[in-house]
Design a protein around this motif. Structure first.
Motif, PDB file in Angstrom:
ATOM      1  N   ARG A  67      30.280  41.171  28.421  1.00 26.26           N
ATOM      2  CA  ARG A  67      28.871  41.478  28.685  1.00 26.26           C
ATOM      3  C   ARG A  67      27.954  40.338  28.252  1.00 26.26           C
ATOM      4  NH1 ARG A  67      26.532  46.492  29.389  1.00 26.26           N
ATOM      5  NH2 ARG A  67      28.438  47.501  28.643  1.00 26.26           N
ATOM      6  N   ARG A  68      28.260  39.682  27.168  1.00 25.72           N
ATOM      7  CA  ARG A  68      27.380  38.640  26.641  1.00 25.72           C
ATOM      8  C   ARG A  68      27.699  37.261  27.209  1.00 25.72           C
ATOM      9  NH1 ARG A  68      27.591  40.374  20.239  1.00 25.72           N
ATOM     10  NH2 ARG A  68      26.703  42.481  20.503  1.00 25.72           N
ATOM     11  N   GLY A  69      28.769  37.150  27.946  1.00 25.69           N
ATOM     12  CA  GLY A  69      29.150  35.863  28.519  1.00 25.69           C
ATOM     13  C   GLY A  69      29.803  34.936  27.532  1.00 25.69           C
ATOM     14  N   ASP A  70      30.329  35.513  26.415  1.00 26.79           N
ATOM     15  CA  ASP A  70      30.924  34.664  25.384  1.00 26.79           C
ATOM     16  C   ASP A  70      32.330  34.208  25.750  1.00 26.79           C
ATOM     17  OD1 ASP A  70      28.628  34.978  23.938  1.00 26.79           O
ATOM     18  OD2 ASP A  70      29.380  36.681  22.775  1.00 26.79           O
ATOM     19  N   GLY A  71      33.020  34.957  26.580  1.00 27.40           N
ATOM     20  CA  GLY A  71      34.387  34.569  26.902  1.00 27.40           C
ATOM     21  C   GLY A  71      34.948  35.444  27.996  1.00 27.40           C
ATOM     22  N   LYS A  72      36.171  35.134  28.414  1.00 29.12           N
ATOM     23  CA  LYS A  72      36.826  35.871  29.477  1.00 29.12           C
ATOM     24  C   LYS A  72      37.464  37.139  28.926  1.00 29.12           C
ATOM     25  CE  LYS A  72      35.938  32.508  32.363  1.00 29.12           C
ATOM     26  NZ  LYS A  72      34.928  32.638  33.443  1.00 29.12           N
ATOM     27  N   VAL A  73      37.569  38.144  29.809  1.00 31.83           N
ATOM     28  CA  VAL A  73      38.241  39.393  29.459  1.00 31.83           C
ATOM     29  C   VAL A  73      39.363  39.615  30.460  1.00 31.83           C
ATOM     30  CG1 VAL A  73      36.203  40.392  28.382  1.00 31.83           C
ATOM     31  CG2 VAL A  73      36.634  40.761  30.822  1.00 31.83           C
ATOM     32  N   ARG A  74      40.121  40.669  30.234  1.00 32.12           N
ATOM     33  CA  ARG A  74      41.259  40.956  31.106  1.00 32.12           C
ATOM     34  C   ARG A  74      40.767  41.446  32.472  1.00 32.12           C
ATOM     35  NH1 ARG A  74      45.968  45.527  29.975  1.00 32.12           N
ATOM     36  NH2 ARG A  74      46.895  45.446  32.085  1.00 32.12           N
ATOM     37  N   GLY A  75      41.384  40.941  33.518  1.00 33.28           N
ATOM     38  CA  GLY A  75      41.062  41.387  34.873  1.00 33.28           C
ATOM     39  C   GLY A  75      40.488  40.287  35.735  1.00 33.28           C
ATOM     40  N   ASP A  76      40.798  40.343  37.049  1.00 31.81           N
ATOM     41  CA  ASP A  76      40.277  39.394  38.033  1.00 31.81           C
ATOM     42  C   ASP A  76      39.725  40.174  39.222  1.00 31.81           C
ATOM     43  OD1 ASP A  76      41.397  36.521  37.159  1.00 31.81           O
ATOM     44  OD2 ASP A  76      42.931  38.046  36.736  1.00 31.81           O
ATOM     45  N   ILE A  77      38.750  39.577  39.869  1.00 27.22           N
ATOM     46  CA  ILE A  77      38.150  40.197  41.057  1.00 27.22           C
ATOM     47  C   ILE A  77      38.063  39.150  42.159  1.00 27.22           C
ATOM     48  CG2 ILE A  77      35.785  39.727  40.277  1.00 27.22           C
ATOM     49  CD1 ILE A  77      34.975  42.370  41.679  1.00 27.22           C
ATOM     50  N   MET A  78      38.386  39.566  43.386  1.00 25.64           N
ATOM     51  CA  MET A  78      38.329  38.672  44.538  1.00 25.64           C
ATOM     52  C   MET A  78      37.007  38.887  45.260  1.00 25.64           C
ATOM     53  SD  MET A  78      40.891  38.322  47.831  1.00 25.64           S
ATOM     54  CE  MET A  78      42.175  37.416  46.979  1.00 25.64           C
ATOM     55  N   LEU A  79      36.207  37.818  45.382  1.00 22.00           N
ATOM     56  CA  LEU A  79      34.873  37.887  45.960  1.00 22.00           C
ATOM     57  C   LEU A  79      34.657  36.729  46.928  1.00 22.00           C
ATOM     58  CD1 LEU A  79      32.800  38.463  42.687  1.00 22.00           C
ATOM     59  CD2 LEU A  79      33.358  40.210  44.383  1.00 22.00           C
ATOM     60  N   ALA A  80      33.688  36.932  47.827  1.00 22.15           N
ATOM     61  CA  ALA A  80      33.156  35.849  48.657  1.00 22.15           C
ATOM     62  C   ALA A  80      31.649  36.031  48.700  1.00 22.15           C
ATOM     63  CB  ALA A  80      33.742  35.883  50.064  1.00 22.15           C
ATOM     64  N   VAL A  81      30.907  34.980  48.374  1.00 20.37           N
ATOM     65  CA  VAL A  81      29.446  35.024  48.350  1.00 20.37           C
ATOM     66  C   VAL A  81      28.925  33.883  49.209  1.00 20.37           C
ATOM     67  CG1 VAL A  81      27.374  35.011  46.923  1.00 20.37           C
ATOM     68  CG2 VAL A  81      29.502  35.990  46.024  1.00 20.37           C
ATOM     69  N   TRP A  82      28.060  34.215  50.169  1.00 22.24           N
ATOM     70  CA  TRP A  82      27.509  33.170  51.026  1.00 22.24           C
ATOM     71  C   TRP A  82      26.146  33.597  51.572  1.00 22.24           C
ATOM     72  CZ3 TRP A  82      30.936  36.809  52.637  1.00 22.24           C
ATOM     73  CH2 TRP A  82      30.697  37.443  53.856  1.00 22.24           C
ATOM     74  N   MET A  83      25.389  32.612  52.038  1.00 23.96           N
ATOM     75  CA  MET A  83      24.104  32.855  52.674  1.00 23.96           C
ATOM     76  C   MET A  83      24.318  32.744  54.189  1.00 23.96           C
ATOM     77  SD  MET A  83      21.005  33.620  51.652  1.00 23.96           S
ATOM     78  CE  MET A  83      20.815  32.902  50.011  1.00 23.96           C
ATOM     79  N   GLY A  84      23.915  33.779  54.950  1.00 17.40           N
ATOM     80  CA  GLY A  84      24.105  33.792  56.396  1.00 17.40           C
ATOM     81  C   GLY A  84      22.935  34.452  57.093  1.00 17.40           C
ATOM     82  N   THR A  85      23.071  34.639  58.392  1.00 15.00           N
ATOM     83  CA  THR A  85      22.025  35.258  59.209  1.00 15.00           C
ATOM     84  C   THR A  85      22.521  36.580  59.774  1.00 15.00           C
ATOM     85  OG1 THR A  85      22.727  34.219  61.272  1.00 15.00           O
ATOM     86  CG2 THR A  85      21.242  32.943  59.870  1.00 15.00           C
ATOM     87  N   GLN A  86      21.664  37.207  60.610  1.00 14.65           N
ATOM     88  CA  GLN A  86      22.069  38.462  61.230  1.00 14.65           C
ATOM     89  C   GLN A  86      23.132  38.264  62.301  1.00 14.65           C
ATOM     90  OE1 GLN A  86      19.258  36.827  61.851  1.00 14.65           O
ATOM     91  NE2 GLN A  86      18.131  37.605  63.613  1.00 14.65           N
TER      92      GLN A  86
END
Length: 753
Positions: free
Chosen positions: A127-146
């Motif tokens: 929560r505080r951004g101090d370090g990594k925790v257990r678990g991974d998530i697969m994401l894709a983030v991008w800027m696009g149009t309609q």
């Protein structure tokens, strides 16, 4: 002459709207709860004040969501995107498992036809951004149009208030009408149809049923156990075929009772698909006895001896199955795909937005409208996303259709979405409709225009707002378009084996019901009230307003001829001497050179067309309240138009409307009678009903024949023309002799009761 090959949409008709897309694919190796040794994870995506969340998946440490979130760039108020993974707790607050943070300045931009952005694995942070925790998530983030492929299925931040099944009802979607066939059943004959009462000969007929469609032949004119009908029953069937054809042979016992003597049920896959007018092979089918309590001995006997029916059944692929009004057809291709021709153009429609919409429902003690737009052309339906709680929605969505005939119509309707919550029984309200005929569009030109949304209510016409569209019709081959103008409007089977008017109306109604049912089963559904409004299901119902509008349309057609007649009458009576002299000169030239008549006529029309080019319409036409006779309509006539069928009004109201209809029909009856009288007078010239009149006429005919044989045609035309153009000094105000003679001829009105 060719405009190029087919091309894909470039979204150049609408304003580009940028969105931040977040695709949540899956997670792995999530930490289990200390109490349950399992995990019910879900993902929460947070951007400023906007929050979106996936559904939770029970007892999974490696869950998959594959969900897309979209945030409008215009409403982004934060530079940080946070993706939280949480464990749903049935009691108390949900447990925090980890998060991933993205800086929006580092997010890549993707515009089709670029390939989709590949998702990546990210390690969760605490929560505080101090370090990594257990678990991974697969994401894709991008800027696009309609124009992005993920746009239609994405969860939109501006629809965060929608919950439950309503989430699916706000998405944009493309639908395809089911493939419709005409099923033709030719009932030829039957053999050994034994009635239950052996002492009487049966009155037999055939009844066919496909789903809710029930048709029957006429009763065989001769009472016999081997009846012959040779009659067609035509049904509408849709692929994939879900219903079966049920054929029964029934005995008409008395007006209120029919007895089933034999029955057979046949699957649609059994029937041949016909592409032209060549006949298909007929077959004999054994009929099963119908009824309860058949003994086993009767069944064994039935196998040795049974009634038979002779049928010729086929699925007609050479017809176009009409599911919309013939006045507003958007497609004319036959059912069989191998009979289709190449497209002649591309239609692109940019649905920009709407302005000035009226409130359609109450939400939190104030008016609200959740608008979406539906467009229908050919077999393709499109539905924009629903824009929540605004009277000026901006869709900016662009769609493309292939065009096979320019003389077709695209229909667009705007509706208020009433299925955003749990009320499944609600009906989406109509906001308005626009029709655009493609033949009124110039090729390769972009039309950007606002169309009024007009709806007729029981209390009068109301403007519900304006729909903003950008339309472009691109031709692939100008030569093909000019060729199509000389081709039949419908496939040739409609002319080789035409249907009756009643058959066309009934089949269209059945086709519309099938289309509405199938589209209503899609996700999100295109609801029945929407499909019926787009297909003009009630266009055949009686309306005094519509009848007046059609009458005045006919009068406007005749107004040109009436004006010409008045002008010619002024020429004949020398109201304007200069015009009369010029007409005399033109008449004498045409008499002297008769070969100039037709060239002069067509040259005159050519110059009129060139002159009218200056006044051509600059935009496609829209709904006209004056033409529709909707501005001065009486409230009771509107109430009658919106009445149900059969009527639900009181007896006094129905009696008053019936009397009004009788008075209107009486005037029509008088006009029709007058037309019939003139025709019968013309017939009586040679019928010797009035011997003196017929004698005078045949003597006149003989004298005219002798004179016309001896006189050159130019002289006859010259004398006739000068007689009609003579000066008023040589005219009488009394009717002419031929007119007096014709009005004295007898008609059959004397013999009418």
């Amino acid at each position: 002459m060719s405009g190029g090959e087919r091309f894909s949409s470039t979204y150049d008709l609408v304003e580009q709207m940028f969105y931040l897309y977040v695709r949540v694919v899956k997670a792995k190796d999530l930490p289990p709860s200390t109490l349950t040794s399992s995990c019910d994870p879900y993902v929460e995506v947070k951007l400023g004040n906007y929050k979106g969340r996936t559904k939770h998946i029970e007892k999974k440490l490696n869950p998959e969501w594959n969900q897309v979130f979209a945030f409008s760039k215009d409403r982004i108020q934060s530079s940080i995107l946070e993706v939280f993974v949480k464990d749903k707790d049935m009691v108390g607050r949900d447990d925090y498992l980890g998060r991933v943070i993205f800086d929006l300045n580092e997010v890549p931009t993707r515009v089709p036809p670029d390939s989709p952005l590949a998702p990546q694995w990210y390690r969760l942070e605490d929560r505080r951004g101090d370090g990594k925790v257990r678990g991974d998530i697969m994401l894709a983030v991008w800027m696009g149009t309609q124009a992005d492929e993920a746009f239609s299925d994405a969860w939109h931040a501006d629809a965060a208030s929608v919950y439950g099944e309503g989430v699916f009802n706000i998405r944009s979607k493309v639908y395809v009408s089911p493939k419709l066939w005409y099923l033709r059943v030719n009932a030829i004959e039957a053999q050994d149809v034994i009635p239950s009462d052996r002492n009487r000969l049966p009155e037999l007929f055939v009844k066919g049923q496909v789903g809710n469609q029930v048709l029957r032949t006429r009763i065989c004119p001769t009472r016999t156990t081997t009846p012959v009908w040779n009659e067609d029953l035509v049904f509408v069937a849709a692929e994939p075929f879900e219903e079966q054809l049920t054929i029964t042979v029934e005995d008409h016992l008395h007006p209120t009772k029919d007895e089933v003597l034999g029955k057979i049920t046949l699957p649609m896959t059994l029937f041949e698909k016909r592409l032209d007018h060549r006949p298909v092979h007929s077959r004999w089918f054994n009929l099963e006895k119908y009824g309860f309590g058949m003994l086993e001995a009767d069944r064994r006997k039935e196998l040795k001896f049974s009634s038979r029916i002779h049928l010729r059944i086929c699925l007609e692929g050479g017809y176009h199955v009409m599911d919309e009004s013939t006045m507003y057809m958007s497609d004319q291709r036959p059912t069989a795909r191998q009979l289709w021709k190449q497209p002649i153009g591309i239609l692109e429609v940019g649905i920009l937005g709407a302005q000035g919409l009226l409130p359609m429902k109450m939400k939190d003690s104030r008016g609200s409208t959740d608008a979406y737009c539906v467009a229908k052309y050919s077999q393709k339906w499109v539905r924009t996303r629903t824009i929540l709680d605004t009277f000026s929605p901006k869709w900016n969505e662009q769609y493309t259709w292939e065009v096979y005939d320019p003389c077709t119509v695209i229909t667009l309707g705007v509706f208020d979405n009433c299925h955003l919550g749990s009320n499944a029984a609600a009906r989406d309200s109509r906001i308005g409709k626009v029709r655009i005929r493609l033949s009124t569009l110039e090729a390769n030109r972009i039309y950007t225009h606002s169309y009024p949304l007009l709806v007729l209510h029981p209390h009068g016409i109301k403007k519900m707002g304006e729909l903003q569209l950008a339309v472009r019709f691109t031709t692939l081959s100008l030569a093909n378009i000019f060729h199509i103008y000389g081709q039949p409007l419908l496939p040739k089977m409609h002319y080789l084996h035409p249907f009756t008017v009643n058959q066309v109306d009934n089949l269209r109604y059945q086709a519309m019901n099938i289309v509405a049912t199938r589209l209503g089963r899609a996700e999100p559904p295109l609801r029945k009230e929407v499909v019926e409004y787009m297909l003009d299901v009630d266009s055949h119902m009686w309306s005094m307003r519509r009848s007046k509008a059609n009458f005045f349309r006919i009068m406007s057609l005749f107004s040109g001829m009436i004006t010409m007649g008045q002008w010619f009458n002024q020429v004949c009576h020398w109201k304007n001497p200069i015009s009369s002299v010029l007409v005399h000169i033109l008449f004498l030239i045409l008499i002297w050179y008769p070969e100039l008549m037709l060239p002069t006529l067509f040259l005159y029309m050519f110059f009129i067309g060139l002159w009218n080019y200056r006044f051509r319409p600059r935009n496609p036409p829209h709904m006209d309240t004056k033409l529709s006779w909707a501005e001065a309509v009486h409230p009771d006539e509107l109430d009658e138009e919106f009445d149900t069928f059969p009527t639900s009004r009181s007896h006094d109201v129905v009696r008053m409307r019936y009397d009004r209809l009788r008075s209107v029909a009486g005037r029509i009856q008088t006009v029709v009678g007058d037309i019939a009288t003139q025709g019968e007078r013309f017939q009586s010239l040679l019928s010797w009903r009035d011997t003196r009149a017929t004698s005078l006429f045949i003597v006149f005919s003989f004298c005219s024949a002798v004179v016309l044989y001896a006189t050159p045609p130019r002289v006859v035309a010259l004398v006739t023309g000068l007689y009609y153009l003579r000066h008023p000094r040589f005219r009488s105000k009394l009717p002419s002799v031929p007119s007096n003679f014709f009005k004295r001829l007898p008609a059959r009105t004397d013999s009418m009761l």
